[in-house]
Write an enzyme that holds these catalytic residues in place. Sequence first.
Site, PDB file in Angstrom:
ATOM      1  N   ASP A  25      51.921  12.316  76.692  1.00  0.00           N
ATOM      2  CA  ASP A  25      53.369  12.502  76.531  1.00  0.00           C
ATOM      3  C   ASP A  25      53.692  13.423  75.354  1.00  0.00           C
ATOM      4  OD1 ASP A  25      56.002  12.090  77.256  1.00  0.00           O
ATOM      5  OD2 ASP A  25      56.234  10.336  75.976  1.00  0.00           O
ATOM      6  N   ASN A  27      54.958  16.855  75.636  1.00  0.00           N
ATOM      7  CA  ASN A  27      54.902  18.311  75.836  1.00  0.00           C
ATOM      8  C   ASN A  27      56.266  18.953  75.582  1.00  0.00           C
ATOM      9  OD1 ASN A  27      52.296  17.956  76.690  1.00  0.00           O
ATOM     10  ND2 ASN A  27      52.732  18.232  78.874  1.00  0.00           N
ATOM     11  N   GLY A  28      57.311  18.306  76.115  1.00  0.00           N
ATOM     12  CA  GLY A  28      58.659  18.864  76.000  1.00  0.00           C
ATOM     13  C   GLY A  28      59.112  18.909  74.551  1.00  0.00           C
ATOM     14  N   GLU A  72      58.508   8.756  88.878  1.00  0.00           N
ATOM     15  CA  GLU A  72      59.863   8.933  88.316  1.00  0.00           C
ATOM     16  C   GLU A  72      60.102  10.364  87.829  1.00  0.00           C
ATOM     17  OE1 GLU A  72      57.880   6.146  87.412  1.00  0.00           O
ATOM     18  OE2 GLU A  72      58.969   5.054  88.969  1.00  0.00           O
ATOM     19  N   ASN A  73      59.024  11.139  87.670  1.00  0.00           N
ATOM     20  CA  ASN A  73      59.204  12.487  87.118  1.00  0.00           C
ATOM     21  C   ASN A  73      59.922  13.454  88.080  1.00  0.00           C
ATOM     22  OD1 ASN A  73      56.092  12.372  85.206  1.00  0.00           O
ATOM     23  ND2 ASN A  73      58.183  12.065  84.479  1.00  0.00           N
TER      24      ASN A  73
HETATM   25  C1  IPE Z   1      55.095   9.273  81.349  1.00  0.00           C
HETATM   26  O1  IPE Z   1      55.850  10.044  80.500  1.00  0.00           O
HETATM   27  C2  IPE Z   1      54.583  10.123  82.492  1.00  0.00           C
HETATM   28  C3  IPE Z   1      53.569  11.114  82.160  1.00  0.00           C
HETATM   29  C4  IPE Z   1      53.045  11.325  80.987  1.00  0.00           C
HETATM   30  C5  IPE Z   1      53.129  11.898  83.281  1.00  0.00           C
HETATM   31  P1  IPE Z   1      57.435  10.182  80.677  1.00  0.00           P
HETATM   32  O2  IPE Z   1      57.855  11.170  79.665  1.00  0.00           O
HETATM   33  O3  IPE Z   1      57.772  10.460  82.085  1.00  0.00           O
HETATM   34  O4  IPE Z   1      57.924   8.705  80.310  1.00  0.00           O
HETATM   35  P2  IPE Z   1      59.323   8.203  79.758  1.00  0.00           P
HETATM   36  O5  IPE Z   1      60.380   8.798  80.655  1.00  0.00           O
HETATM   37  O6  IPE Z   1      59.451   8.679  78.352  1.00  0.00           O
HETATM   38  O7  IPE Z   1      59.240   6.704  79.821  1.00  0.00           O
HETATM   39  C1  IPE Z   2      54.556  14.696  79.323  1.00  0.00           C
HETATM   40  O1  IPE Z   2      55.392  15.363  78.460  1.00  0.00           O
HETATM   41  C2  IPE Z   2      54.247  15.490  80.571  1.00  0.00           C
HETATM   42  C3  IPE Z   2      54.848  14.964  81.807  1.00  0.00           C
HETATM   43  C4  IPE Z   2      55.610  13.917  81.920  1.00  0.00           C
HETATM   44  C5  IPE Z   2      54.558  15.705  83.010  1.00  0.00           C
HETATM   45  P1  IPE Z   2      56.973  15.276  78.611  1.00  0.00           P
HETATM   46  O2  IPE Z   2      57.429  16.408  79.491  1.00  0.00           O
HETATM   47  O3  IPE Z   2      57.391  13.940  79.050  1.00  0.00           O
HETATM   48  O4  IPE Z   2      57.438  15.560  77.122  1.00  0.00           O
HETATM   49  P2  IPE Z   2      58.630  14.855  76.362  1.00  0.00           P
HETATM   50  O5  IPE Z   2      58.402  13.391  76.445  1.00  0.00           O
HETATM   51  O6  IPE Z   2      59.886  15.288  77.054  1.00  0.00           O
HETATM   52  O7  IPE Z   2      58.520  15.366  74.966  1.00  0.00           O
HETATM   53 MG    MG Z   3      57.888  12.254  78.034  1.00  0.00          MG
END
Ligand code: IPE
Ligand code: IPE
Ligand code: MG
Length: 247
Positions: A25, A27-28, A72-73
């Site tokens: 988790d 990356n964003g 959920e993504n």
């Molecule tokens: C969990 O991370 C899913 C992956 C890392 C693929 P999310 O970013 O989707 O989880 P939440 O929304 O913070 O619970």
């Molecule tokens: C995890 O990073 C990757 C996936 C869920 C695919 P995020 O994209 O959830 O990054 P944040 O949580 O928004 O920082």
């Molecule tokens: Mg995330």
Amino acid sequence: MIRDEEILNRVDKEKLPRHVAIIMDGNGRWASYRGLLRSAGHSAGMKTLKKILTVAVNLNLEALTVYAFSTENWKRPHAEVDFLLKLFSEYLEKEKLEMHEKNVRLRFLGRVEEFSAGIQNQIREATQLMKNNTGVKFNIAANYGGQDEILRAAQKLAQDVATGKISPAQITASTFEDALDTCGLPPVDLLIRTSGDIRISNFLLWQSAYAELFFTNTQWPEFSPEEFVDALIDFSHRERKFGGVKS
Ligand code: IPE
Ligand code: IPE
Ligand code: MG
């Protein structure tokens, strides 16, 4: 290379977890803190995954399962989902031969049948290529949700009862595990989540029943082999009781 060996030598190989699961988790957030697009964070995260898999191979871990895309993504903006799927497909194309050379056994967990025909073909080809490998069992959870997996297993077993293949009493922990996507894998010993959130987010709910948890504030693109080894060392000092008393 010498540095890599030094890192690996810090771990007591006798006390390694059999199965490590990672919620990759952050990356964003990594990208937005740097004024970059979220997509840049996902690309950077792929490089981290490659490094962490290499550590797993060098330590000869039994199993590594990573959360790449949850059920959920799909709620994310179209452009982000499309980018993730494209990246996923590029990763498979680029890495499959090297994974194969490293004797990695690749498998996918989740509803892969909901991906495009192109991605499904790539998944089929890559898993077919590595199906007889005997090294690290590397599992990518894609379109995966723990609740969804448990429901699918329950439906399958209910179907088997309805057709008379098994009796209700034959639904045991063992037959239930065989109906999960992780059939044949050991339970999760160590569950790592990067980027500071202290939650499971629907990952490996059944399999993590007695997992040791390791949370770090480091965002996934910055999670290093050193910190991965730190987590393994931390695990080696945990006292596991599984509901029993101290031995
Ligand atoms: C969990 O991370 C899913 C992956 C890392 C693929 P999310 O970013 O989707 O989880 P939440 O929304 O913070 O619970
Ligand atoms: C995890 O990073 C990757 C996936 C869920 C695919 P995020 O994209 O959830 O990054 P944040 O949580 O928004 O920082
Ligand atoms: Mg995330």
